[in-house]
Design an enzyme around this catalytic site. Structure first.
Site, mmCIF file in Angstrom:
data_model
loop_
_atom_site.group_PDB
_atom_site.id
_atom_site.type_symbol
_atom_site.label_atom_id
_atom_site.label_comp_id
_atom_site.label_asym_id
_atom_site.label_seq_id
_atom_site.Cartn_x
_atom_site.Cartn_y
_atom_site.Cartn_z
ATOM 1 N N GLU A 21 -15.282 -73.949 -10.469
ATOM 2 C CA GLU A 21 -14.364 -75.088 -10.378
ATOM 3 C C GLU A 21 -13.019 -74.733 -10.997
ATOM 4 O OE1 GLU A 21 -16.463 -79.217 -10.725
ATOM 5 O OE2 GLU A 21 -17.222 -77.916 -12.332
ATOM 6 N N TYR A 53 7.967 -95.573 -10.594
ATOM 7 C CA TYR A 53 6.662 -95.057 -10.171
ATOM 8 C C TYR A 53 6.744 -93.667 -9.569
ATOM 9 C CZ TYR A 53 8.198 -97.735 -6.040
ATOM 10 O OH TYR A 53 8.924 -98.270 -5.025
ATOM 11 N N GLU A 73 -13.409 -87.317 -17.725
ATOM 12 C CA GLU A 73 -13.144 -88.308 -18.761
ATOM 13 C C GLU A 73 -11.946 -87.882 -19.615
ATOM 14 O OE1 GLU A 73 -17.580 -88.664 -17.839
ATOM 15 O OE2 GLU A 73 -16.094 -87.056 -17.930
ATOM 16 N N LYS A 98 -13.221 -87.486 -8.065
ATOM 17 C CA LYS A 98 -13.539 -86.069 -7.858
ATOM 18 C C LYS A 98 -14.440 -85.972 -6.629
ATOM 19 C CE LYS A 98 -15.143 -82.047 -10.471
ATOM 20 N NZ LYS A 98 -15.674 -81.578 -11.753
#
Length: 118
Positions: A21, A53, A73, A98
């Site tokens: 990953e 933004y 997290e 994800k």
């Protein structure tokens, strides 16, 4: 409290517990909801009186594309912290999706949502 919402910001990152990953990377999708008072911007019609933004999206993308972390997290908390860096933001809710998580089953998405308040 008024809201600014940014949905579906897709950024390539190298986050995850597994070596492949971090090596190969994958797409992460970010949703953000900011709680703040938008009346000053509504009255002035000046972007300086609100959260820009476009600039926020760029900052969040830099974090996702930046140094890797093991857990989404941790990534979500970093994004919440970036949102709360603007003192006008009273609440930030960030979801990190994800969709290519290494799960050997058919699934649509894995996500973590974190909220921070001032």
């Amino acid at each position: 409290m008024d809201l600014i919402t940014l949905t579906g910001l897709r950024v390539r990152g190298n986050h995850g517990v597994f070596d492949f990953e971090r090596r190969d990377g994958q797409d992460f999708v970010i949703d953000v909801e900011l709680g703040l008072d938008l009346r000053p911007a509504a009255h002035s019609d000046d972007v300086a009186d609100t959260v820009h933004y476009g600039e926020l999206a760029t900052r969040l993308a830099e974090i996702v594309a930046g140094p890797p972390v093991d857990l989404i997290e941790t990534l979500a908390q970093r994004l919440v912290d970036a949102c709360l860096a603007d003192s006008r933001v009273a609440r930030a809710r960030v979801t990190v999706h994800k969709p290519q998580a290494p799960i050997p089953l058919t699934f649509t998405d894995v996500s973590v949502t974190m909220t921070g308040t001032r």
